[in-house]
Design a protein around this motif. Sequence first.
Motif, mmCIF file in Angstrom:
data_model
loop_
_atom_site.group_PDB
_atom_site.id
_atom_site.type_symbol
_atom_site.label_atom_id
_atom_site.label_comp_id
_atom_site.label_asym_id
_atom_site.label_seq_id
_atom_site.Cartn_x
_atom_site.Cartn_y
_atom_site.Cartn_z
ATOM 1 N N ASN A 268 0.823 -1.212 0.000
ATOM 2 C CA ASN A 268 0.000 0.000 0.000
ATOM 3 C C ASN A 268 0.858 1.264 0.000
ATOM 4 N N TYR A 269 1.933 1.271 0.787
ATOM 5 C CA TYR A 269 2.809 2.439 0.840
ATOM 6 C C TYR A 269 3.515 2.656 -0.504
ATOM 7 N N ALA A 270 4.000 1.575 -1.103
ATOM 8 C CA ALA A 270 4.666 1.698 -2.409
ATOM 9 C C ALA A 270 3.693 2.208 -3.473
ATOM 10 N N GLU A 271 2.451 1.727 -3.419
ATOM 11 C CA GLU A 271 1.439 2.188 -4.376
ATOM 12 C C GLU A 271 1.157 3.676 -4.199
ATOM 13 N N ALA A 272 1.060 4.134 -2.936
ATOM 14 C CA ALA A 272 0.781 5.546 -2.677
ATOM 15 C C ALA A 272 1.911 6.434 -3.188
ATOM 16 N N VAL A 273 3.152 6.006 -2.996
ATOM 17 C CA VAL A 273 4.291 6.794 -3.497
ATOM 18 C C VAL A 273 4.275 6.848 -5.021
ATOM 19 N N SER A 274 3.937 5.722 -5.650
ATOM 20 C CA SER A 274 3.889 5.678 -7.112
ATOM 21 C C SER A 274 2.859 6.659 -7.655
ATOM 22 N N HIS A 275 1.680 6.717 -7.038
ATOM 23 C CA HIS A 275 0.637 7.646 -7.491
ATOM 24 C C HIS A 275 1.054 9.096 -7.269
ATOM 25 N N LEU A 276 1.820 9.346 -6.219
ATOM 26 C CA LEU A 276 2.251 10.714 -5.932
ATOM 27 C C LEU A 276 3.283 11.196 -6.944
ATOM 28 N N ILE A 277 4.255 10.352 -7.270
ATOM 29 C CA ILE A 277 5.341 10.798 -8.153
ATOM 30 C C ILE A 277 4.970 10.684 -9.634
ATOM 31 N N GLU A 278 3.840 10.068 -9.965
ATOM 32 C CA GLU A 278 3.472 9.877 -11.371
ATOM 33 C C GLU A 278 3.383 11.183 -12.146
ATOM 34 N N PRO A 279 2.601 12.189 -11.715
ATOM 35 C CA PRO A 279 2.560 13.444 -12.496
ATOM 36 C C PRO A 279 3.889 14.194 -12.460
ATOM 37 N N TRP A 280 4.611 14.106 -11.350
ATOM 38 C CA TRP A 280 5.914 14.776 -11.264
ATOM 39 C C TRP A 280 6.906 14.188 -12.258
ATOM 40 N N LEU A 281 6.946 12.858 -12.348
ATOM 41 C CA LEU A 281 7.884 12.205 -13.260
ATOM 42 C C LEU A 281 7.478 12.407 -14.715
ATOM 43 N N ASP A 282 6.170 12.380 -15.008
ATOM 44 C CA ASP A 282 5.712 12.569 -16.385
ATOM 45 C C ASP A 282 6.044 13.950 -16.922
ATOM 46 N N ASN A 283 6.050 14.951 -16.042
ATOM 47 C CA ASN A 283 6.256 16.332 -16.478
ATOM 48 C C ASN A 283 7.605 16.884 -16.046
ATOM 49 N N TYR A 284 8.527 16.032 -15.660
ATOM 50 C CA TYR A 284 9.851 16.497 -15.252
ATOM 51 C C TYR A 284 10.595 17.068 -16.458
ATOM 52 N N GLN A 285 11.210 18.221 -16.262
ATOM 53 C CA GLN A 285 11.920 18.898 -17.349
ATOM 54 C C GLN A 285 13.364 18.386 -17.418
ATOM 55 N N TYR A 286 13.637 17.584 -18.449
ATOM 56 C CA TYR A 286 14.980 17.050 -18.652
ATOM 57 C C TYR A 286 15.784 18.040 -19.494
ATOM 58 N N ASP A 287 16.897 18.479 -18.955
ATOM 59 C CA ASP A 287 17.737 19.454 -19.660
ATOM 60 C C ASP A 287 18.941 18.813 -20.349
ATOM 61 N N CYS A 288 19.144 17.527 -20.134
ATOM 62 C CA CYS A 288 20.360 16.893 -20.669
ATOM 63 C C CYS A 288 20.043 15.776 -21.664
ATOM 64 N N LEU A 289 18.889 15.838 -22.310
ATOM 65 C CA LEU A 289 18.550 14.817 -23.300
ATOM 66 C C LEU A 289 19.292 15.072 -24.601
ATOM 67 N N SER A 290 19.765 14.004 -25.221
ATOM 68 C CA SER A 290 20.479 14.118 -26.494
ATOM 69 C C SER A 290 19.532 13.780 -27.642
ATOM 70 N N LYS A 291 20.062 13.859 -28.847
ATOM 71 C CA LYS A 291 19.262 13.543 -30.036
ATOM 72 C C LYS A 291 19.265 12.059 -30.372
ATOM 73 N N ASP A 292 20.018 11.266 -29.607
ATOM 74 C CA ASP A 292 20.131 9.833 -29.883
ATOM 75 C C ASP A 292 19.378 9.039 -28.824
ATOM 76 N N HIS A 293 18.383 8.268 -29.263
ATOM 77 C CA HIS A 293 17.593 7.444 -28.359
ATOM 78 C C HIS A 293 17.562 6.010 -28.884
ATOM 79 N N CYS A 294 17.251 5.102 -27.998
ATOM 80 C CA CYS A 294 17.104 3.696 -28.368
ATOM 81 C C CYS A 294 15.884 3.125 -27.654
#
Length: 483
Positions: A268-294
């Motif tokens: 239950n605690y792990a589930e609650a943390v997951s729901h809390l960080i979900e919008p934060w992680l989805d909208n986190y601003q990454y400043d160090c992404l490159s043009k190469d992905h896999c």
Amino acid sequence: MVKIISFLIKFLNIFNKLSFQFECFLMNFLPNDPSSIVNSVPYKRFNVDLVPVIKPESMPISLEKAIEEYKAKHNGKEPKPINRRIAIDFPKSTKCPHCGASHEYIFDNRSGKISKQLRCKICGTTFSPDKTYSQEIAHYCPYCGHKLTAVHDRSGYTVYKCQNPTCSLYKSNLKKLSKQQKKEYKINPSKFTLHYITRIFDGSIKQLENFTKTVRASKVELRNIRANRHTLGLILTYCINYGLSLRKTALILREVHDIKISHQTVANYAEAVSHLIEPWLDNYQYDCLSKDHCGDETYVKVKGKHAYVFFMCDSVSKIITSFNIFMKRDTFSAIQTFYAVIRKFKAIPEGFNIVVDGNPIYKAAQQYFQLNGINFDIHQVIGLKNQDETSKKHRPAKQIIERLNRTFQFSYYVKNGFSTVDKANEFMYLFTTYFNFLRNHKSLGYNPPIELNRFKDEVNMPKKWNMIIDMAYDYDIEQDMQF
């Protein structure tokens, strides 16, 4: 008696091994049966052609622009609503699909009882109320200008084909065939792709954005839990960082830390943390992404059935940029995966490319974004050996995503599957947070992909988890204040 029985058992084992070796020796002298030889026909490689041409006059325009064009044709006169003598027999909600004019400016253009054609007074467009605008517009071959024909109606998209026998692309592909291939083409034309083929998808970019905004509510409020924050950090450290099961985590807390807590409370605690960080992680601003992905997909089990984890990772910084789980490995899943990566960029970098395997859904997803004006390159690494230059050049990127799959499977192994897709995605948010912010990577100098300033002088892992929870709380408060 016991010695005799043991001797007989050893003798029978040796006899079985010798008989098997003798059987294999005799098989070498048997003639080969041609009917028993399995001929594996290689798959046709999926190629993405140019996007189809849509006639400019078929594209929708604003009502204001349509009125301006009407005034230009009628000496500056404003369009007036139609003065009807007979009541309309089509819905009042009907609008012109080209300019958006209401039913007051639409009149019946039917010449008989069978036809169902309407006409807009402002822009002059004729249309049928029984068809959508996507059915009204026409797509044309970019090579010969011939109108494309719908040949297959698939789930989520329609396949269009140019059937013009004088098309330049068809003639060019036909000349490349050998004499034997031309004979096979006459017998089995579906084996070859000579005509121009494209896919028109039903979904839009706006629908993808709405899909990413769905945030599920948690059953547990972390502010009201009985355990302290240090215990919460220990639970996440043991469950996520060290890949322990719920029961082992509860056992360690009781036997090592003298904290009595059940495995269900751990879940239950792990589930609650997951729901809390979900919008934060989805909208986190990454400043160090490159043009190469896999990217690649791996397997998990949901209700005993295979589900697919679509991973996307930055080849340089090792940041996981997409990690959703789907029950189907189809084109729409690949489209959502690509969009999760694209939306993390403020602007798509020049030369943006993604290395994937030979699954054709990635090429189909690339075509979807091309139709929406988003262009990037796809490089497919096929098989375990370098059969072509593309595989040889981009093999290192493919190995990066395979190592990510291996790391994920180590953490997933103790889960023994999930009950629902939502439960599986809850674990994915926790794993991705750990991988991006907490896990040290050897290739990055034993540093995590994203180094937060809050972690600069902190070594204790439970404290780091609590700092991430605080960051998620801060983001949640900021979103609530934006009204």
